[in-house]
Design an enzyme around this catalytic site. Structure first.
Site, PDB file in Angstrom:
ATOM      1  N   SER A 175      11.482  -9.015  12.994  1.00  0.00           N
ATOM      2  CA  SER A 175      12.305 -10.059  13.604  1.00  0.00           C
ATOM      3  C   SER A 175      12.197  -9.944  15.111  1.00  0.00           C
ATOM      4  CB  SER A 175      13.761  -9.848  13.163  1.00  0.00           C
ATOM      5  OG  SER A 175      14.650 -10.522  14.028  1.00  0.00           O
ATOM      6  N   TYR A 192      20.542  -3.843  12.675  1.00  0.00           N
ATOM      7  CA  TYR A 192      19.414  -4.748  12.377  1.00  0.00           C
ATOM      8  C   TYR A 192      18.344  -4.626  13.461  1.00  0.00           C
ATOM      9  CZ  TYR A 192      17.069  -9.123  11.041  1.00  0.00           C
ATOM     10  OH  TYR A 192      16.142 -10.067  10.646  1.00  0.00           O
TER      11      TYR A 192
HETATM   12  N1  LIG Z   1      16.023 -15.909   7.953  1.00  0.00           N
HETATM   13  C1  LIG Z   1      15.437 -15.731   9.124  1.00  0.00           C
HETATM   14  O1  LIG Z   1      15.470 -16.626   9.985  1.00  0.00           O
HETATM   15  C2  LIG Z   1      14.700 -14.467   9.455  1.00  0.00           C
HETATM   16  C3  LIG Z   1      14.189 -14.335  10.753  1.00  0.00           C
HETATM   17  C4  LIG Z   1      13.455 -13.181  11.091  1.00  0.00           C
HETATM   18  C5  LIG Z   1      13.249 -12.212  10.131  1.00  0.00           C
HETATM   19  N2  LIG Z   1      13.764 -12.365   8.890  1.00  0.00           N
HETATM   20  C6  LIG Z   1      13.469 -11.318   7.921  1.00  0.00           C
HETATM   21  O2  LIG Z   1      13.092 -11.901   6.700  1.00  0.00           O
HETATM   22  C7  LIG Z   1      13.445 -11.033   5.620  1.00  0.00           C
HETATM   23  C8  LIG Z   1      14.259 -11.810   4.597  1.00  0.00           C
HETATM   24  O3  LIG Z   1      15.445 -12.261   5.235  1.00  0.00           O
HETATM   25  P1  LIG Z   1      16.322 -13.488   4.664  1.00  0.00           P
HETATM   26  O4  LIG Z   1      16.734 -14.274   5.829  1.00  0.00           O
HETATM   27  O5  LIG Z   1      15.625 -14.143   3.531  1.00  0.00           O
HETATM   28  O6  LIG Z   1      17.613 -12.679   4.171  1.00  0.00           O
HETATM   29  P2  LIG Z   1      18.401 -12.706   2.777  1.00  0.00           P
HETATM   30  O7  LIG Z   1      18.547 -14.090   2.283  1.00  0.00           O
HETATM   31  O8  LIG Z   1      19.621 -11.896   3.030  1.00  0.00           O
HETATM   32  O9  LIG Z   1      17.433 -11.941   1.813  1.00  0.00           O
HETATM   33  C9  LIG Z   1      17.297 -10.557   1.880  1.00  0.00           C
HETATM   34  C10 LIG Z   1      16.470 -10.097   0.695  1.00  0.00           C
HETATM   35  O10 LIG Z   1      16.412  -8.678   0.759  1.00  0.00           O
HETATM   36  C11 LIG Z   1      16.829  -8.159  -0.481  1.00  0.00           C
HETATM   37  N3  LIG Z   1      17.539  -6.915  -0.253  1.00  0.00           N
HETATM   38  C12 LIG Z   1      18.586  -6.691   0.561  1.00  0.00           C
HETATM   39  N4  LIG Z   1      19.011  -5.415   0.438  1.00  0.00           N
HETATM   40  C13 LIG Z   1      18.193  -4.836  -0.473  1.00  0.00           C
HETATM   41  C14 LIG Z   1      18.133  -3.534  -1.045  1.00  0.00           C
HETATM   42  N5  LIG Z   1      18.983  -2.565  -0.718  1.00  0.00           N
HETATM   43  N6  LIG Z   1      17.162  -3.290  -1.964  1.00  0.00           N
HETATM   44  C15 LIG Z   1      16.299  -4.267  -2.338  1.00  0.00           C
HETATM   45  N7  LIG Z   1      16.318  -5.508  -1.839  1.00  0.00           N
HETATM   46  C16 LIG Z   1      17.257  -5.782  -0.908  1.00  0.00           C
HETATM   47  C17 LIG Z   1      17.735  -9.211  -1.109  1.00  0.00           C
HETATM   48  O11 LIG Z   1      17.661  -9.150  -2.531  1.00  0.00           O
HETATM   49  P3  LIG Z   1      18.854  -8.527  -3.439  1.00  0.00           P
HETATM   50  O12 LIG Z   1      20.133  -9.102  -2.945  1.00  0.00           O
HETATM   51  O13 LIG Z   1      18.468  -8.909  -4.835  1.00  0.00           O
HETATM   52  O14 LIG Z   1      18.772  -7.052  -3.252  1.00  0.00           O
HETATM   53  C18 LIG Z   1      17.094 -10.507  -0.634  1.00  0.00           C
HETATM   54  O15 LIG Z   1      16.089 -10.922  -1.511  1.00  0.00           O
HETATM   55  C19 LIG Z   1      14.199  -9.872   6.256  1.00  0.00           C
HETATM   56  O16 LIG Z   1      13.322  -8.795   6.453  1.00  0.00           O
HETATM   57  C20 LIG Z   1      14.652 -10.439   7.595  1.00  0.00           C
HETATM   58  O17 LIG Z   1      14.836  -9.440   8.542  1.00  0.00           O
HETATM   59  C21 LIG Z   1      14.494 -13.462   8.526  1.00  0.00           C
END
Ligand SMILES: NC(=O)c1ccc[n+]([C@@H]2O[C@H](COP(=O)([O-])OP(=O)(O)OC[C@H]3O[C@@H](n4cnc5c(N)ncnc54)[C@H](OP(=O)(O)O)[C@@H]3O)[C@@H](O)[C@H]2O)c1
Length: 241
Positions: free
Chosen positions: A130, A143
């Site tokens: 990120s 984070y």
């Molecule tokens: N959304 C954005 O704009 C954005 C921007 C930059 C980077 N990112 C990155 O993209 C990735 C996904 O983010 P997102 O926005 O899609 O967030 P999200 O909707 O909160 O999804 C997070 C994912 O991680 C899994 N997860 C969380 N804790 C876990 C654990 N202890 N063990 C296994 N799985 C776990 C969750 O699945 P479960 O709940 O089933 O465990 C879920 O599938 C992250 O690495 C985030 O830093 C996102």
């Protein structure tokens, strides 16, 4: 290619799964939420995707490695699963919650990468990071700090792997209107620090700073195909598309 996506059933991971599945990759999705995994599996299979799912908590350093060992190796690991961690001044948030987010985001990522590398003769590891890992993101320091550490882990692993056909890349998908960012923008918490983050996220979105989810997933698919292997150790962002 056989691609394992941690956290592949929800948010961005789910968007990545749809694009990679449609491109004919064989998918393995992990996460904690069995119901979400089952739903993603059913919907992807209905669309003709070869997919299997496994419950694996990134807080357990043995869980994802066990899945990788059970599979007998993978071609690509997408280290996507992560937690946003606590919001607030670092000295005021719950330290246990802070450390838990760092453990999931850093140790979980490292353990999965290590297992994939041990089981791989060639392929690539894609660590989803990120902007928060490159620039300061006050009030969400678990984070920010954990993502910064993953950027450094990626750089170091790439050097250690320079004589093997395994690329390691950091991928910043941009700010996307899904998952963490969507929840961050839409929160109705009374906490002033959560509100501050929400205002900032909404201002970024209103200012056109967000990346469309399709663009973010398409760029990930290009990294999965190996188009950025020559940059191993580096950080790919939507600006590179
Ligand atoms: N959304 C954005 O704009 C954005 C921007 C930059 C980077 N990112 C990155 O993209 C990735 C996904 O983010 P997102 O926005 O899609 O967030 P999200 O909707 O909160 O999804 C997070 C994912 O991680 C899994 N997860 C969380 N804790 C876990 C654990 N202890 N063990 C296994 N799985 C776990 C969750 O699945 P479960 O709940 O089933 O465990 C879920 O599938 C992250 O690495 C985030 O830093 C996102």
């Amino acid at each position: 290619m056989k691609v394992l996506i941690t956290g592949g059933a929800k948010g961005l991971g789910r968007a990545f799964s749809e694009v990679l599945g449609a491109q004919g990759h064989q998918l393995v999705l992990t996460g904690r939420d069995e119901r979400a995994l089952g739903l993603a599996r059913a919907e992807l299979r209905a669309a003709g995707v070869d997919v299997e799912t496994h419950v694996a908590d990134l807080a357990d350093p043995r869980a994802t490695p066990k899945v990788i060992e059970h599979l007998g190796g993978i071609d690509v690991l997408v280290n996507n699963g992560a937690l946003g961690g606590p919001v607030g001044p670092t000295w005021q948030v719950d330290e246990t919650e802070w450390w838990h987010a760092v453990e999931v985001n850093l140790r979980g990522t490292a353990s999965a990468a290590n297992a994939a590398i041990r089981a791989m003769t060639r392929g690539r590891i894609i660590n989803v990071v990120s902007n928060a890992g490159v620039h300061r993101w006050p009030y969400v320091t678990a984070y920010s700090v954990s993502k910064a550490a993953v950027v450094k882990l990626t750089e170091n692993l790439a050097i250690e792997l320079k004589d093997r056909p395994i690329a390691v890349l950091s991928y910043d998908p941009g700010m996307v209107d899904i998952g963490l960012m969507r929840r961050g923008a839409g929160t109705c918490s009374d906490d002033p620090h959560v509100q501050r983050i929400a205002r900032w996220v909404r201002s970024q979105r209103a200012g056109g700073k967000f990346t469309p989810v399709e663009q973010s997933a398409d760029l990930l698919a290009r990294i999965v195909r190996g188009e950025f292997d020559h940059l191993s150790g580096g950080l790919v962002t939507p600006a590179d598309a």
